[in-house]
Write an enzyme that holds these catalytic residues in place. Structure first.
Site, mmCIF file in Angstrom:
data_model
loop_
_atom_site.group_PDB
_atom_site.id
_atom_site.type_symbol
_atom_site.label_atom_id
_atom_site.label_comp_id
_atom_site.label_asym_id
_atom_site.label_seq_id
_atom_site.Cartn_x
_atom_site.Cartn_y
_atom_site.Cartn_z
ATOM 1 N N ASP A 37 76.533 29.490 85.637
ATOM 2 C CA ASP A 37 77.424 30.845 85.565
ATOM 3 C C ASP A 37 76.872 31.892 84.534
ATOM 4 O OD1 ASP A 37 77.559 29.059 83.275
ATOM 5 O OD2 ASP A 37 79.743 29.131 83.097
ATOM 6 N N HIS A 239 48.691 38.582 90.260
ATOM 7 C CA HIS A 239 50.212 38.651 89.666
ATOM 8 C C HIS A 239 50.332 37.359 88.978
ATOM 9 C CE1 HIS A 239 51.430 41.726 93.112
ATOM 10 N NE2 HIS A 239 51.062 42.160 92.115
ATOM 11 N N ASP A 256 48.732 43.666 81.964
ATOM 12 C CA ASP A 256 49.346 44.616 82.713
ATOM 13 C C ASP A 256 51.021 44.710 82.289
ATOM 14 O OD1 ASP A 256 50.409 45.969 84.894
ATOM 15 O OD2 ASP A 256 49.291 45.154 86.319
ATOM 16 N N ASP A 267 53.305 51.554 83.655
ATOM 17 C CA ASP A 267 52.557 50.490 84.697
ATOM 18 C C ASP A 267 51.122 50.773 84.272
ATOM 19 O OD1 ASP A 267 51.673 48.498 86.252
ATOM 20 O OD2 ASP A 267 52.009 49.522 88.158
ATOM 21 N N HIS A 351 42.547 44.923 96.212
ATOM 22 C CA HIS A 351 43.803 45.672 96.199
ATOM 23 C C HIS A 351 43.779 47.005 96.533
ATOM 24 C CE1 HIS A 351 43.620 46.703 92.043
ATOM 25 N NE2 HIS A 351 43.535 45.555 91.744
ATOM 26 N N HIS A 355 49.708 53.274 93.511
ATOM 27 C CA HIS A 355 51.075 53.298 94.227
ATOM 28 C C HIS A 355 51.903 54.206 93.841
ATOM 29 C CE1 HIS A 355 52.412 50.899 90.892
ATOM 30 N NE2 HIS A 355 51.485 50.424 91.053
ATOM 31 N N HIS A 362 56.507 49.835 91.983
ATOM 32 C CA HIS A 362 56.384 50.246 93.412
ATOM 33 C C HIS A 362 57.134 51.221 93.973
ATOM 34 C CE1 HIS A 362 53.436 46.228 93.317
ATOM 35 N NE2 HIS A 362 52.994 47.111 92.333
ATOM 36 N N GLU A 385 44.444 52.249 89.654
ATOM 37 C CA GLU A 385 44.060 50.850 89.130
ATOM 38 C C GLU A 385 43.186 50.164 89.706
ATOM 39 O OE1 GLU A 385 47.171 48.065 89.862
ATOM 40 O OE2 GLU A 385 48.533 49.902 90.572
ATOM 41 N N TYR A 389 37.044 41.526 90.146
ATOM 42 C CA TYR A 389 37.676 40.032 89.857
ATOM 43 C C TYR A 389 36.688 39.157 90.269
ATOM 44 C CZ TYR A 389 41.803 43.232 89.890
ATOM 45 O OH TYR A 389 42.720 44.196 89.367
ATOM 46 N N ARG A 406 40.619 45.017 85.075
ATOM 47 C CA ARG A 406 41.803 46.129 85.915
ATOM 48 C C ARG A 406 41.949 47.073 85.006
ATOM 49 N NH1 ARG A 406 45.046 43.335 88.195
ATOM 50 N NH2 ARG A 406 47.190 43.452 87.011
ATOM 51 N N GLU A 408 44.204 50.476 84.420
ATOM 52 C CA GLU A 408 45.433 51.187 85.235
ATOM 53 C C GLU A 408 45.988 52.161 84.327
ATOM 54 O OE1 GLU A 408 48.795 48.635 86.261
ATOM 55 O OE2 GLU A 408 49.274 50.156 87.805
HETATM 56 N N1 GLY Z 1 52.256 45.663 87.831
HETATM 57 C C1 GLY Z 1 52.089 45.814 89.050
HETATM 58 C C2 GLY Z 1 51.027 46.789 89.540
HETATM 59 O O1 GLY Z 1 50.003 47.250 88.896
HETATM 60 O O2 GLY Z 1 51.079 47.065 90.690
HETATM 61 MN MN MN Z 2 50.324 47.066 86.942
HETATM 62 MN MN MN Z 3 50.561 49.252 89.407
#
Ligand code: GLY
Ligand code: MN
Ligand code: MN
Length: 438
Positions: A37, A239, A256, A267, A351, A355, A362, A385, A389, A406, A408
């Site tokens: 609950d 992720h 991140d 982000d 990737h 975005h 996103h 970004e 890797y 990465r 970003e």
């Molecule tokens: N943190 C998710 C991305 O960078 O798309």
């Molecule tokens: Mn990110």
């Molecule tokens: Mn991102």
């Protein structure tokens, strides 16, 4: 802060795009059970928030466009003394009318009773398609009208409201950009705090705690998405959110993380040495990612496409990996798909470049128009970004194994170029080392 008038103008803009004799229905978010609950912290549905600024669950916004009226109605939870003592305050329909500047308000329990006569006789009904529960609600209402036989006049056009609202959300107003700038500043400072706190032996989740502390102490209670704090090879899990390992001397750590402020996301990713000093191999890979980001960013201008910038990032990364002896052969061979296989560079950069960014991390909005990559325009906000890797199992020289990087940043397209929102977070090798040692 978004003023009531901006929410009002957004609703008017939606009404203006609806066909004559139509109704649009948008449902608020629902509380989500965490266990037994207890619930997860409530997060409003982004479209509902965008059009109302109302942060309660169990509500509907209805937009009505008929011959002589263009109205907004809100259905929300009725006031209830006992429920409010146990579970928190409710605005209630009476207050909501003035607070939200809508034409009419009702208790949500009376939704069917009030909506059926409005829907009856309409040509079209709009809702954001793909939201299963709302879809069922709307179709059941239409079925109710159909079942009246000769006495009913059911709507016969079922339109996706997302096409209208998501296109609007893609273009940020000056006020939205201001809030996103604040979210970016808070998040960038959180990255700086995590860099300062970093030390071998600390747990990844302890860096996460530093970040969360900085967010909350600066007015942003929630993260925009679960923070990724990934030491060493964990950075090669895109992720990774377990954040449960200890940081090791000599490793990098990829963070991140971005806060949510008044619904808007930042982000940001930064990758830095746990001990404050990059090794030569880490430096070499880091500089390629940074060059790819800076080079691709030069192309993020009105009239260009995200695809053009992505292609440029791929070129820089691929050439860099060839120069380091991680990839072999020509630039072209490594970028082209070979005999139905993914291009070679994708082993290390798997990737996209970025975005849309906004109320959702996103964010919504079409990337293509009539199957063509859409041109960037003033007011669009996006991330940039690139990453490299290299897992510990990769077939590469030992010194590069377990490096995941990465970088970003968040940008907004302007009249003639773009503005970077996330400049407060150190990014060059020199700036990161100076900050961490300072
Ligand atoms: N943190 C998710 C991305 O960078 O798309
Ligand atoms: Mn990110
Ligand atoms: Mn991102």
């Amino acid at each position: 802060m978004i003023e009531q008038v901006e929410f009002y103008n957004r609703r008017q803009a939606v009404l203006a795009q609806m066909v004559d004799n139509s109704v649009a229905i948008i449902e608020a978010g629902q509380e989500q059970t965490r266990s037994n609950d207890t619930e997860y912290p409530f997060r409003q549905n982004s479209d509902f928030w965008y059009l109302t600024g109302f942060n309660e669950p169990d509500a509907y916004l209805v937009l009505i466009k008929k011959a002589d009226i263009a109205e907004a109605w809100v259905f929300c939870r009725a006031k209830d003394k006992l429920a409010e003592i146990w579970n928190g305050r409710r605005m209630g329909p009476e207050l909501a009318q003035a607070e939200l500047a809508v034409d009419k308000t009702f208790a949500v329990a009376e939704f069917n009773q009030h909506i059926l006569p409005v829907l009856d006789g309409c040509h079209a009904v709009y809702w954001p398609h793909g939201q299963n529960k709302l879809e069922k609600t709307v179709l059941a209402l239409v079925q109710d009208i159909r079942s009246k036989g000769k006495l009913g006049c059911p709507p016969y056009q079922f339109n996706d409201l997302s096409r209208i609202v998501h296109e609007m959300r893609l273009f940020k107003s000056a006020t939205e950009i201001e809030i996103m700038q604040q979210a970016a500043d808070i998040s960038a400072n959180a990255h700086k705090r995590a860099m300062s706190f970093s030390q071998a032996g600390k747990y990844e989740y302890q860096l996460e705690a530093e970040i969360q502390h900085e967010f909350a102490m600066n007015g942003a209670r929630f993260v925009a998405y679960n923070s990724i704090v990934a030491g060493g090879d964990n950075a090669n899990i895109l992720h990774y959110t377990e954040n449960s390992d200890r940081l090791k001397d000599g490793d990098l750590v990829l963070i991140d993380a971005g806060c949510e402020l008044q619904g808007y996301a930042a982000d940001i990713t930064r990758t830095f040495p746990v001990n404050g000093k990059f090794s030569p191999a880490q430096k070499a890979v880091y500089q390629i990612v940074l060059d790819a980001q800076l080079e691709s960013m030069k192309l993020l201008l009105p009239g260009n496409t995200l695809k053009q910038a992505t292609d440029r990032a791929v070129e820089v990364i691929t050439q860099g990996l060839i120069d380091l002896g991680i990839l072999h052969g020509s630039l072209e061979d490594n970028i082209q798909a070979q005999e139905g296989q993914a291009p070679a560079y994708r082993q290390f950069f798997m990737h996209g470049l970025g975005h849309w960014l906004g109320l959702d991390v996103h964010d919504v909005g079409q990337y293509k128009v009539d199957q063509q990559d859409r041109q960037l325009q003033k007011g669009m906000a996006l991330t940039v970004e690139p990453g490299i890797y290299i897992s510990i199992d990769a077939d590469v020289p030992d010194k590069y194994k377990g490096i995941g990087i990465r970088i970003e940043d968040n940008i907004v397209i302007t009249e003639s170029g773009h503005k970077v929102l996330t400049t407060l977070a150190p990014k060059s090798i020199e700036d990161i080392e100076a900050w961490m040692q300072g």
